[in-house]
Design a protein around this motif. Sequence first.
Motif, mmCIF file in Angstrom:
data_model
loop_
_atom_site.group_PDB
_atom_site.id
_atom_site.type_symbol
_atom_site.label_atom_id
_atom_site.label_comp_id
_atom_site.label_asym_id
_atom_site.label_seq_id
_atom_site.Cartn_x
_atom_site.Cartn_y
_atom_site.Cartn_z
ATOM 1 N N SER A 3 0.817 -1.218 0.000
ATOM 2 C CA SER A 3 0.000 0.000 0.000
ATOM 3 C C SER A 3 0.846 1.262 0.000
ATOM 4 O O SER A 3 0.469 2.278 -0.597
ATOM 5 C CB SER A 3 -0.929 0.000 1.210
ATOM 6 N N LEU A 4 2.018 1.237 0.668
ATOM 7 C CA LEU A 4 2.867 2.426 0.725
ATOM 8 C C LEU A 4 3.435 2.766 -0.646
ATOM 9 O O LEU A 4 3.453 3.931 -1.054
ATOM 10 C CB LEU A 4 4.004 2.219 1.726
ATOM 11 N N ALA A 5 3.887 1.739 -1.373
ATOM 12 C CA ALA A 5 4.413 1.970 -2.719
ATOM 13 C C ALA A 5 3.308 2.465 -3.647
ATOM 14 O O ALA A 5 3.522 3.376 -4.458
ATOM 15 C CB ALA A 5 5.044 0.689 -3.262
ATOM 16 N N ALA A 6 2.126 1.854 -3.535
ATOM 17 C CA ALA A 6 1.006 2.288 -4.367
ATOM 18 C C ALA A 6 0.621 3.727 -4.046
ATOM 19 O O ALA A 6 0.321 4.520 -4.950
ATOM 20 C CB ALA A 6 -0.183 1.353 -4.145
ATOM 21 N N PHE A 7 0.630 4.066 -2.766
ATOM 22 C CA PHE A 7 0.312 5.433 -2.352
ATOM 23 C C PHE A 7 1.336 6.422 -2.912
ATOM 24 O O PHE A 7 0.970 7.501 -3.393
ATOM 25 C CB PHE A 7 0.275 5.520 -0.830
ATOM 26 N N THR A 8 2.613 6.066 -2.861
ATOM 27 C CA THR A 8 3.668 6.955 -3.361
ATOM 28 C C THR A 8 3.506 7.206 -4.856
ATOM 29 O O THR A 8 3.604 8.344 -5.327
ATOM 30 C CB THR A 8 5.050 6.355 -3.081
ATOM 31 N N LEU A 9 3.241 6.146 -5.616
ATOM 32 C CA LEU A 9 3.050 6.301 -7.061
ATOM 33 C C LEU A 9 1.812 7.136 -7.369
ATOM 34 O O LEU A 9 1.842 7.995 -8.261
ATOM 35 C CB LEU A 9 2.937 4.925 -7.716
ATOM 36 N N ALA A 10 0.747 6.900 -6.633
ATOM 37 C CA ALA A 10 -0.471 7.678 -6.849
ATOM 38 C C ALA A 10 -0.244 9.150 -6.515
ATOM 39 O O ALA A 10 -0.711 10.050 -7.228
ATOM 40 C CB ALA A 10 -1.607 7.107 -5.999
ATOM 41 N N PRO A 138 -7.942 7.218 3.274
ATOM 42 C CA PRO A 138 -8.470 5.926 3.755
ATOM 43 C C PRO A 138 -8.348 4.801 2.732
ATOM 44 O O PRO A 138 -8.315 3.629 3.107
ATOM 45 C CB PRO A 138 -9.942 6.239 4.054
ATOM 46 N N HIS A 139 -8.283 5.158 1.457
ATOM 47 C CA HIS A 139 -8.220 4.141 0.406
ATOM 48 C C HIS A 139 -6.948 3.293 0.526
ATOM 49 O O HIS A 139 -6.929 2.136 0.092
ATOM 50 C CB HIS A 139 -8.274 4.818 -0.966
ATOM 51 N N PHE A 140 -5.891 3.852 1.122
ATOM 52 C CA PHE A 140 -4.616 3.149 1.219
ATOM 53 C C PHE A 140 -4.332 2.633 2.629
ATOM 54 O O PHE A 140 -3.221 2.210 2.924
ATOM 55 C CB PHE A 140 -3.475 4.067 0.767
ATOM 56 N N VAL A 141 -5.333 2.680 3.488
ATOM 57 C CA VAL A 141 -5.175 2.170 4.851
ATOM 58 C C VAL A 141 -5.585 0.700 4.881
ATOM 59 O O VAL A 141 -6.693 0.351 4.454
ATOM 60 C CB VAL A 141 -6.030 2.979 5.841
ATOM 61 N N PRO A 142 -4.730 -0.198 5.371
ATOM 62 C CA PRO A 142 -5.086 -1.618 5.438
ATOM 63 C C PRO A 142 -6.312 -1.844 6.313
ATOM 64 O O PRO A 142 -6.580 -1.103 7.257
ATOM 65 C CB PRO A 142 -3.837 -2.273 6.052
ATOM 66 N N THR A 143 -7.048 -2.874 5.998
ATOM 67 C CA THR A 143 -8.218 -3.215 6.797
ATOM 68 C C THR A 143 -7.788 -3.961 8.066
ATOM 69 O O THR A 143 -6.682 -4.485 8.152
ATOM 70 C CB THR A 143 -9.179 -4.105 5.992
ATOM 71 N N GLY A 144 -8.678 -3.979 9.030
ATOM 72 C CA GLY A 144 -8.415 -4.729 10.246
ATOM 73 C C GLY A 144 -7.634 -3.978 11.300
ATOM 74 O O GLY A 144 -7.238 -4.566 12.315
ATOM 75 N N LEU A 145 -7.387 -2.684 11.104
ATOM 76 C CA LEU A 145 -6.640 -1.899 12.087
ATOM 77 C C LEU A 145 -7.590 -1.335 13.135
ATOM 78 O O LEU A 145 -8.779 -1.129 12.887
ATOM 79 C CB LEU A 145 -5.897 -0.750 11.401
ATOM 80 N N THR A 146 -7.048 -1.060 14.295
ATOM 81 C CA THR A 146 -7.826 -0.382 15.325
ATOM 82 C C THR A 146 -7.987 1.089 14.923
ATOM 83 O O THR A 146 -7.234 1.594 14.072
ATOM 84 C CB THR A 146 -7.122 -0.464 16.685
ATOM 85 N N THR A 152 -3.061 6.718 12.886
ATOM 86 C CA THR A 152 -1.604 6.801 12.761
ATOM 87 C C THR A 152 -1.172 6.534 11.325
ATOM 88 O O THR A 152 -0.311 7.234 10.779
ATOM 89 C CB THR A 152 -0.923 5.793 13.706
ATOM 90 N N HIS A 153 -1.784 5.520 10.708
ATOM 91 C CA HIS A 153 -1.438 5.179 9.317
ATOM 92 C C HIS A 153 -1.797 6.333 8.384
ATOM 93 O O HIS A 153 -1.018 6.681 7.481
ATOM 94 C CB HIS A 153 -2.170 3.909 8.894
ATOM 95 N N MET A 154 -2.957 6.928 8.596
ATOM 96 C CA MET A 154 -3.367 8.059 7.764
ATOM 97 C C MET A 154 -2.423 9.239 7.951
ATOM 98 O O MET A 154 -2.103 9.949 6.983
ATOM 99 C CB MET A 154 -4.797 8.464 8.096
ATOM 100 N N LEU A 155 -1.963 9.459 9.172
ATOM 101 C CA LEU A 155 -1.042 10.564 9.440
ATOM 102 C C LEU A 155 0.294 10.342 8.734
ATOM 103 O O LEU A 155 0.872 11.283 8.169
ATOM 104 C CB LEU A 155 -0.825 10.707 10.944
ATOM 105 N N VAL A 156 0.777 9.100 8.734
ATOM 106 C CA VAL A 156 2.028 8.784 8.035
ATOM 107 C C VAL A 156 1.866 9.010 6.534
ATOM 108 O O VAL A 156 2.728 9.620 5.883
ATOM 109 C CB VAL A 156 2.448 7.332 8.321
ATOM 110 N N LEU A 157 0.752 8.540 5.976
ATOM 111 C CA LEU A 157 0.510 8.735 4.546
ATOM 112 C C LEU A 157 0.381 10.222 4.213
ATOM 113 O O LEU A 157 0.904 10.689 3.189
ATOM 114 C CB LEU A 157 -0.761 7.995 4.132
ATOM 115 N N GLY A 158 -0.318 10.956 5.060
ATOM 116 C CA GLY A 158 -0.469 12.390 4.822
ATOM 117 C C GLY A 158 0.852 13.127 4.868
ATOM 118 O O GLY A 158 1.094 14.044 4.073
#
Length: 210
Positions: A3-10, A138-146, A152-158
């Motif tokens: 997801s991180l690589a896909a997010f970077t390319l997008a 949210p599209h690049f956040v893995p499912t099943g997270l608390t 936290t994941h969204m903040l890192v991606l942002g």
Amino acid sequence: MNSLAAFTLATLALVAVPGPNLIHIITRSVQDGRRAGVVSALGVETGTLLHVLVAVCGLAAAITDHPLAFAVLRYAGAGYLAHLGVRALLRRPPLSTAQADDAEARPDRRRLLRVYRDAVLVNVLNPKVVLFFLAFLPHFVPTGLTPAQTRTHMLVLGTLFLAIALVFDLCYALAGAALADRLRGTPRRDRRLAYTTGGIHLGLAALVLT
């Protein structure tokens, strides 16, 4: 591809295409010089950080779920862009290239603060950016997270988005400053440049309302 690589390319694909923020940076850099362009880039990405925090905290969804709040944001954004456009149209250009170069060499702190404020507000008051981050992160956040892990994941991606966008913003700011050397030079050219800059911001204001 993770997801991180896909997010970077997008992100690379998205920020490479000039949008309202990049257009604002370019026009500011062309009109007021390299320093103003760089400060505008920093201001725009300050706005991006605020949008990321709003999305992470769930406030973006609250804004979009309330039509009145979203309409206020939309009209405020369009109004501010129109204000910048009118201000550019009414601006008195320097009497000579030497005066323009002197203003660039000795930047006024208050002027640069105003440039920074303009860039922050241009980004923050753009409702389409609110919708973008609400749908994009949210599209690049893995499912099943608390919920905490999701934020936290969204903040890192942002933060990654902000860093990539800032690099592109600075490149466009420097390109705009280089372009200014060809566009400025005579009072007629400076006046034409002011009209062009004003017209662009008025066009962006109309775009925000569509």
